[in-house]
Write a protein that holds these residues in place. Structure first.
Motif: not given
Length: 412
Positions: A250-266
């Motif tokens: 679940a964490s990988t599914a959510a965060l990977s989408v956002l990180l791939q879009e350049g969203i997220g700093d920590t």
């Protein structure tokens, strides 16, 4: 990824405010920072310090700790003292709810020694006390020049704000769905609180926002909008992700989408540990998400085949696990002595179908014999066959070859 998309993502990342937390930069184009949180009773100084050390050794670059009562607040200087004795300098983040304004005021040493405060706008007080107590905490952050994470969680959402938005929605000719109103309430809570913090005196470069939910699609929707609406550095995490593979997936599914879009700093991976299980698992998962996406490198990657009818022996599986464990155990030392080793790829393959090819693509790889194949294991170094191993000591000999590769290719 084409150049225009890459340029767009880079600009979005660089537009985020850079926030200094201790000696760690969050946002402003810095690499995505990995953090974790202790689950010890903070008043238990020895247990908390030991877990912080464990998390720092695993690679957690920030560690959050609960500060929920006077005993916990009073323990902070002694925890810091223990960490200094062990040469551990990881910045500590204080997690405050309900009584944070009082604890920070009554324990100035705690307020001074923490590198950042986490404030949940939904849990700072009710009615007229809400803004007053929030502002008191921000004023203390300003006094000590500490950054603040304004951390909204939909499990503890500001009920007054939610009620107001629900009333507004009900009065519309075409009301939005409840889920949409909830999403907007989470975003509004974070942004309204950030504006209030700036009015009190906190600079935008001292603010990090998070808007956590436990549902993947809600999290993606909320952060996409939040990234468009604000310049603040963003903390990512799927709250209450769960245990084991469910929490990891679940964490990988959510965060990977956002990180791939350049969203997220920590980021933090909020896994429920097994009874007695190590808290550092969530650090490892966070690192593997970032490394798999190609955003950061933390430890050499082991490429291993899944096995099939050609690999009825479990030897290659045992070797792959052994090598992966060995590489992780070596990293605290290698990180200091061999800069760049975290980018190394190691292949452990189980038969002749893909084994030689994958081994050639890795920095160093071994292709073990499958069922019915000759009992030999060729080793490839930077695409060239280097040596063929055989006999009962292949695992140990391959480890020695890996060590030699590290010494030769990543000089001290």
């Amino acid at each position: 990824m084409n150049s225009e998309v890459q340029k767009s993502l880079s600009q979005r990342v660089l537009s985020r405010q850079a926030v200094m937390v201790g000696g760690v930069q969050v946002g402003g184009g810095a690499p995505v920072v990995v953090q974790s949180m202790t689950n010890t009773d903070t008043a238990n100084i020895a247990a908390t310090a030991n877990q912080i050390i464990e998390l720092a050794d695993a690679g957690s670059e920030l560690v959050r700790i609960t500060v929920n009562n006077d005993e916990a607040a009073a323990a902070i200087p002694y925890i810091k003292e223990r960490l200094e004795i062990h040469n551990v300098s990881v910045p500590l983040v204080g997690d405050f709810h309900y009584n944070g304004h009082k604890l920070l005021a009554d324990h100035p040493a705690c307020a001074e020694m923490l590198a950042k405060y986490r404030i949940n706008p939904g849990n700072v007080g009710r009615g007229a006390k809400k803004d007053k107590q929030f502002c008191e905490m921000v004023e203390i952050a300003c006094k000590h020049q500490k950054p603040v994470r304004i951390g909204v969680n939909w499990g503890s959402l500001d009920q007054a704000l939610l009620a107001s938005l629900l009333d507004e929605n009900a009065a519309r000719e075409h009301p939005a769905e409840l889920q949409t109103v909830m999403q907007q309430a989470v975003i509004r809570s974070a942004l309204d609180s950030a504006v209030l913090a700036e009015q009190v005196g906190l600079h935008a470069s001292q603010i990090i926002l998070s808007c956590k939910t436990s549902k993947v699609q809600d999290l993606i929707t909320i952060y996409r909008e939040l990234a468009q609406l604000s310049p603040y550095a963003l903390h990512l995490g799927l709250t209450e992700a769960g245990m084991g593979s469910k929490g990891i997936v679940a964490s990988t599914a959510a965060l990977s989408v956002l990180l791939q879009e350049g969203i997220g700093d920590t980021i933090r991976i909020s896994l429920t540990p097994e009874p007695g299980g190590s808290r550092s698992t969530e650090v490892q998962v966070a690192q593997e998400i970032l490394q798999t996406l190609g955003l950061r490198a933390f430890t050499p990657m082991v490429i291993a085949c899944p096995g099939c009818g050609r690999t009825t022996s479990t030897y290659f599986q045992q070797l792959a696990e052994d090598i992966q464990t060995y590489l992780r155990e070596q990293m605290p030392m290698w990180r200091e002595r061999h800069p760049g080793v975290e980018n190394m790829n190691v292949a452990v393959m189980g038969c002749v179908v893909n084994g030689p090819g994958e081994s050639k693509h890795a920095n160093i790889g071994i292709s073990l014999p499958g069922t019915g194949e000759r009992p030999v294991a060729p080793v490839y170094v930077d695409g060239e066959k280097n040596v063929t191993l055989k006999g009962d000591h292949i695992a140990q000999e391959f480890k020695h070859l890996v060590e030699r590769y590290v010494e030769h290719n990543y000089p001290r």
